[in-house]
Design a protein around this motif. Structure first.
Motif, PDB file in Angstrom:
ATOM      1  N   ASN A   1     -25.940 -36.747   4.770  1.00  0.00           N
ATOM      2  CA  ASN A   1     -24.619 -37.465   4.468  1.00  0.00           C
ATOM      3  C   ASN A   1     -24.533 -38.858   5.348  1.00  0.00           C
ATOM      4  OD1 ASN A   1     -22.688 -35.575   2.944  1.00  0.00           O
ATOM      5  ND2 ASN A   1     -23.507 -34.310   4.322  1.00  0.00           N
ATOM      6  N   GLY A   2     -25.207 -39.321   5.965  1.00  0.00           N
ATOM      7  CA  GLY A   2     -25.372 -40.482   6.827  1.00  0.00           C
ATOM      8  C   GLY A   2     -24.606 -40.711   7.980  1.00  0.00           C
ATOM      9  N   PHE A   3     -24.280 -39.251   8.526  1.00  0.00           N
ATOM     10  CA  PHE A   3     -23.451 -39.279   9.765  1.00  0.00           C
ATOM     11  C   PHE A   3     -24.423 -39.139  10.927  1.00  0.00           C
ATOM     12  CE2 PHE A   3     -20.456 -36.747   6.808  1.00  0.00           C
ATOM     13  CZ  PHE A   3     -19.917 -37.892   6.333  1.00  0.00           C
ATOM     14  N   GLU A   4     -23.698 -39.064  12.119  1.00  0.00           N
ATOM     15  CA  GLU A   4     -24.657 -38.956  13.459  1.00  0.00           C
ATOM     16  C   GLU A   4     -23.750 -37.676  14.099  1.00  0.00           C
ATOM     17  OE1 GLU A   4     -24.782 -40.663  18.207  1.00  0.00           O
ATOM     18  OE2 GLU A   4     -23.649 -41.870  16.234  1.00  0.00           O
ATOM     19  N   LEU A   5     -24.842 -36.910  14.517  1.00  0.00           N
ATOM     20  CA  LEU A   5     -24.460 -35.709  15.181  1.00  0.00           C
ATOM     21  C   LEU A   5     -24.095 -36.158  16.805  1.00  0.00           C
ATOM     22  CD1 LEU A   5     -23.584 -32.929  15.532  1.00  0.00           C
ATOM     23  CD2 LEU A   5     -25.969 -32.293  15.990  1.00  0.00           C
ATOM     24  N   VAL A   6     -23.142 -36.146  17.278  1.00  0.00           N
ATOM     25  CA  VAL A   6     -22.754 -36.572  18.680  1.00  0.00           C
ATOM     26  C   VAL A   6     -23.032 -35.492  19.563  1.00  0.00           C
ATOM     27  CG1 VAL A   6     -20.962 -37.454  20.103  1.00  0.00           C
ATOM     28  CG2 VAL A   6     -21.255 -38.381  17.702  1.00  0.00           C
TER      29      VAL A   6
ATOM     30  N   GLY B   1     -16.123 -44.823  11.674  1.00  0.00           N
ATOM     31  CA  GLY B   1     -15.263 -43.793  12.016  1.00  0.00           C
ATOM     32  C   GLY B   1     -15.258 -42.738  10.815  1.00  0.00           C
ATOM     33  N   ILE B   2     -15.054 -41.436  11.376  1.00  0.00           N
ATOM     34  CA  ILE B   2     -15.143 -40.204  10.557  1.00  0.00           C
ATOM     35  C   ILE B   2     -13.746 -39.938   9.887  1.00  0.00           C
ATOM     36  CG2 ILE B   2     -15.418 -37.774  10.746  1.00  0.00           C
ATOM     37  CD1 ILE B   2     -18.200 -39.092  10.410  1.00  0.00           C
ATOM     38  N   SER B   3     -13.624 -39.317   8.755  1.00  0.00           N
ATOM     39  CA  SER B   3     -12.520 -39.176   8.219  1.00  0.00           C
ATOM     40  C   SER B   3     -12.211 -37.485   8.008  1.00  0.00           C
ATOM     41  CB  SER B   3     -12.272 -39.801   6.708  1.00  0.00           C
ATOM     42  OG  SER B   3     -13.258 -39.008   5.804  1.00  0.00           O
ATOM     43  N   VAL B   4     -11.356 -37.146   7.587  1.00  0.00           N
ATOM     44  CA  VAL B   4     -10.822 -35.866   7.548  1.00  0.00           C
ATOM     45  C   VAL B   4     -11.964 -35.153   6.690  1.00  0.00           C
ATOM     46  CG1 VAL B   4      -9.451 -33.830   7.029  1.00  0.00           C
ATOM     47  CG2 VAL B   4      -8.416 -35.559   8.539  1.00  0.00           C
ATOM     48  N   ASP B   5     -12.176 -35.956   5.538  1.00  0.00           N
ATOM     49  CA  ASP B   5     -12.998 -35.612   4.410  1.00  0.00           C
ATOM     50  C   ASP B   5     -14.240 -35.309   4.732  1.00  0.00           C
ATOM     51  OD1 ASP B   5     -10.861 -35.328   2.568  1.00  0.00           O
ATOM     52  OD2 ASP B   5     -11.149 -37.461   1.683  1.00  0.00           O
ATOM     53  N   ASP B   6     -14.857 -36.408   5.505  1.00  0.00           N
ATOM     54  CA  ASP B   6     -16.065 -36.174   6.181  1.00  0.00           C
ATOM     55  C   ASP B   6     -16.326 -34.806   6.894  1.00  0.00           C
ATOM     56  OD1 ASP B   6     -16.846 -38.982   5.005  1.00  0.00           O
ATOM     57  OD2 ASP B   6     -16.152 -39.566   7.031  1.00  0.00           O
TER      58      ASP B   6
END
Length: 155
Positions: A22-27, A49-54
């Motif tokens: 999904n193109g995110f980073e696991l922090v 930033g991350i949204s609620v939908d993400d």
């Protein structure tokens, strides 16, 4: 390794493909007990930033895997969220990204009669973290002395 560490590591392994696709980073992943309930939390981020939908996309995709693998013995609540503004620095990439940024360090024990320090992150290695104060002096901390290090919040 403790049960908590095993759960966090296994979660990270299973969650990474979903996060990356999904193109995110696991922090971070944490398994903690709060108010009598166990929580399995995944903190994710992306540029802008991350949204609620993400968070919902990741939560839905991972819930099926959690049901299938069933590797956590306890009853728990699974949450996906943004790391927030006061994001702690935990991994190598967190430190690398934060060089030159203002950080807040809290120590376990008082050093020079204080436990909180704010300065610009200048350098770090496996054992130490160095910050620079406004007067351009530096202070180096042993990582074992640090209870928390995170980006400083300016309001």
């Amino acid at each position: 390794m403790s049960k908590r560490e095993v759960y966090e590591q296994k979660t990270e392994e299973l969650l990474l493909p979903i996060i990356e696709s999904n193109g995110f980073e696991l922090v971070d992943v944490e398994y903690v007990k709060e108010g009598g309930n166990w929580y399995l939390r995944a903190y994710i981020d992306k540029p802008g930033g991350i949204s609620v939908d993400d968070c919902e996309v990741v939560s839905r995709a991972f819930s099926d895997i959690l049901d299938e693998k069933d590797y956590i013995e306890d009853t728990y609540i699974f949450e996906v969220s943004s790391p927030g503004l006061g994001r702690p620095l935990k991994k190598e990439k967190d430190f690398a990204r934060s060089i030159g940024e203002e950080v807040e360090i809290r120590t376990y024990r008082a050093i020079d009669r204080q436990k909180e320090f704010i300065g610009i992150l200048k350098e770090y290695d496996q054992d130490t973290v160095t910050i620079e104060y406004e007067d351009e002096t530096t202070k180096t901390f042993e990582r074992s002395e640090i209870a928390l290090i995170r980006l400083a919040l300016d309001f």
